[in-house]
Design a protein around this motif. Structure first.
Motif, PDB file in Angstrom:
ATOM      1  N   VAL A  49      -1.851   1.869  -8.608  1.00 58.66           N
ATOM      2  CA  VAL A  49      -1.359   3.196  -8.959  1.00 58.66           C
ATOM      3  C   VAL A  49      -0.238   3.091  -9.988  1.00 58.66           C
ATOM      4  CG1 VAL A  49      -0.237   5.279  -8.086  1.00 58.66           C
ATOM      5  CG2 VAL A  49      -2.016   4.158  -6.736  1.00 58.66           C
ATOM      6  N   LEU A 106     -13.238   1.796  -4.455  1.00 58.04           N
ATOM      7  CA  LEU A 106     -12.857   2.685  -3.353  1.00 58.04           C
ATOM      8  C   LEU A 106     -13.589   2.260  -2.091  1.00 58.04           C
ATOM      9  CD1 LEU A 106     -11.791   5.504  -2.169  1.00 58.04           C
ATOM     10  CD2 LEU A 106     -13.994   6.409  -2.922  1.00 58.04           C
ATOM     11  N   TRP A 164      -3.548   3.937  -1.147  1.00 60.33           N
ATOM     12  CA  TRP A 164      -3.717   3.308  -2.450  1.00 60.33           C
ATOM     13  C   TRP A 164      -3.061   1.932  -2.470  1.00 60.33           C
ATOM     14  CZ3 TRP A 164      -5.809   6.877  -6.110  1.00 60.33           C
ATOM     15  CH2 TRP A 164      -5.776   8.227  -5.712  1.00 60.33           C
ATOM     16  N   MET A 177      -8.330   1.842  -3.372  1.00 59.85           N
ATOM     17  CA  MET A 177      -8.238   3.129  -2.673  1.00 59.85           C
ATOM     18  C   MET A 177      -9.004   3.026  -1.370  1.00 59.85           C
ATOM     19  SD  MET A 177      -9.257   5.397  -6.036  1.00 59.85           S
ATOM     20  CE  MET A 177     -10.366   4.101  -6.657  1.00 59.85           C
ATOM     21  N   TYR A 200       0.835  -1.205   0.000  1.00 54.86           N
ATOM     22  CA  TYR A 200       0.000   0.000   0.000  1.00 54.86           C
ATOM     23  C   TYR A 200       0.867   1.252   0.000  1.00 54.86           C
ATOM     24  CZ  TYR A 200      -4.065  -2.913   1.046  1.00 54.86           C
ATOM     25  OH  TYR A 200      -5.068  -3.847   0.975  1.00 54.86           O
ATOM     26  N   VAL A 225      -7.867   8.571 -10.352  1.00 53.02           N
ATOM     27  CA  VAL A 225      -9.033   7.863  -9.831  1.00 53.02           C
ATOM     28  C   VAL A 225      -9.933   7.405 -10.976  1.00 53.02           C
ATOM     29  CG1 VAL A 225     -11.120   8.081  -8.423  1.00 53.02           C
ATOM     30  CG2 VAL A 225      -8.967   9.053  -7.610  1.00 53.02           C
ATOM     31  N   ASP A 284      -4.815  14.004  -9.573  1.00 58.69           N
ATOM     32  CA  ASP A 284      -5.342  13.003  -8.644  1.00 58.69           C
ATOM     33  C   ASP A 284      -6.679  12.459  -9.118  1.00 58.69           C
ATOM     34  OD1 ASP A 284      -6.312  15.596  -8.173  1.00 58.69           O
ATOM     35  OD2 ASP A 284      -6.865  15.122  -6.112  1.00 58.69           O
TER      36      ASP A 284
END
Length: 294
Positions: free
Chosen positions: A177, A205, A172, A113, A83, A195, A191
């Motif tokens: 990512v 999420l 994340w 997320m 993470y 997403v 950002d």
């Protein structure tokens, strides 16, 4: 086994950065590491980290300035654990941040997320409420259970209406990512672009209500500075139009319509007109009116 790579892409105020570092060092457990990537040239910073001599901390100073997005991607490149957190160098973790995120990851191990609860603070570190933050809470954030797993077009619609996430507080999944990274052509809205990339790829999420992060909002931020000149809104307009076309092709018509209208971004431009007049004069006002009125 280490699981959490807390990264601090740093540029700017030394005292605020040091406070951010101390807030990370107050986290419990042995499953995390702090990686600081210094994109500036403030004197005494390397020496401060050398004197800190904490084995949980890595410090790097970039050979040349990479800019905001470039430094974000440098942090992603350096991350080695499951993470990743990209913490603002003026923000503060509460001592239970990682405890909250660990529990959320345990409940929703597939989430790319995790958005925990956030307290907005001002330059003085005290609670600070703004129109933008009230709109996030009352208009844009989804209603219903405070613990939720959200995904797909429904979440894309919600975020494109008004981005209610607090990016520096999000945890994340590093692999997700790294698959996309941050777009080099975006300097403020990168950002949200990440997403949307993740949602379009089928990622989700997880939200959890426990307040465990202090997000600092003040006029010296990158987003505020670019807003007064209108640059932020030119970038936003391009992103929303491109995203509308992309989501239409993906078969997400509601999200595409919301992105094409980008109403909250246009209302934000109108709300900042008085400040733009003071800080940027006629060019800033003209640019934001053009964005707001399309």
């Amino acid at each position: 086994m280490s699981r959490f790579e807390i990264t601090l892409p740093y540029y700017g105020d030394v005292a605020l950065m040091q406070a951010a570092v101390r807030s990370v060092l107050a986290q419990d457990g042995t499953d995390w590491r702090l990686t600081v990537v210094d994109d500036g040239r403030e004197p005494g910073v390397p020496e401060w980290f050398e004197q800190l001599a904490d084995p949980r901390v890595r410090y790097y100073r970039n050979e040349r300035n990479l800019g905001v997005t470039g430094n974000f991607n440098r942090c992603v490149d350096l991350a080695e654990y499951e993470y990743l957190v990209l913490m603002g160098s003026d923000d503060l973790m509460h001592p239970d941040y990682l405890s909250v995120v660990r529990r959320a990851a345990g409940r929703e191990p597939g989430a790319a997320m995790i958005q925990p609860g956030v307290q907005v603070i001002g330059s003085d570190g005290l609670p600070y409420d703004t129109l933008a933050d009230r709109a996030k809470r009352r208009l844009y954030a989804p209603s219903g259970p405070e613990r939720a797993l959200l995904c797909g077009e429904r979440l894309a619609v919600s975020l494109l209406r008004g981005n209610w996430l607090y990016f520096p507080s999000v945890c994340w999944r590093t692999e997700a990512v790294r698959r996309f990274g941050f777009r080099a052509d975006l300097g403020v809205i990168q950002d949200l672009a990440l997403v949307i990339d993740l949602l379009a790829a089928g990622e989700s999420l997880a939200t959890t209500p426990e307040v465990c992060f202090g997000y600092r909002r003040h006029a010296a931020s990158e987003s505020s500075a670019t807003a007064y000149t209108g640059h932020r809104f030119e970038e936003a307009k391009r992103f929303f139009r491109e995203t509308a076309d992309r989501l239409a092709a993906l078969g997400w018509p509601r999200a595409s319509r919301v992105s094409r209208h980008h109403l909250s971004s246009r209302l934000h431009a109108l709300a900042l007109l008085p400040a733009a007049a003071r800080h940027a004069g006629a060019p800033g006002v003209t640019a934001m009116l053009r964005h707001a009125l399309r």
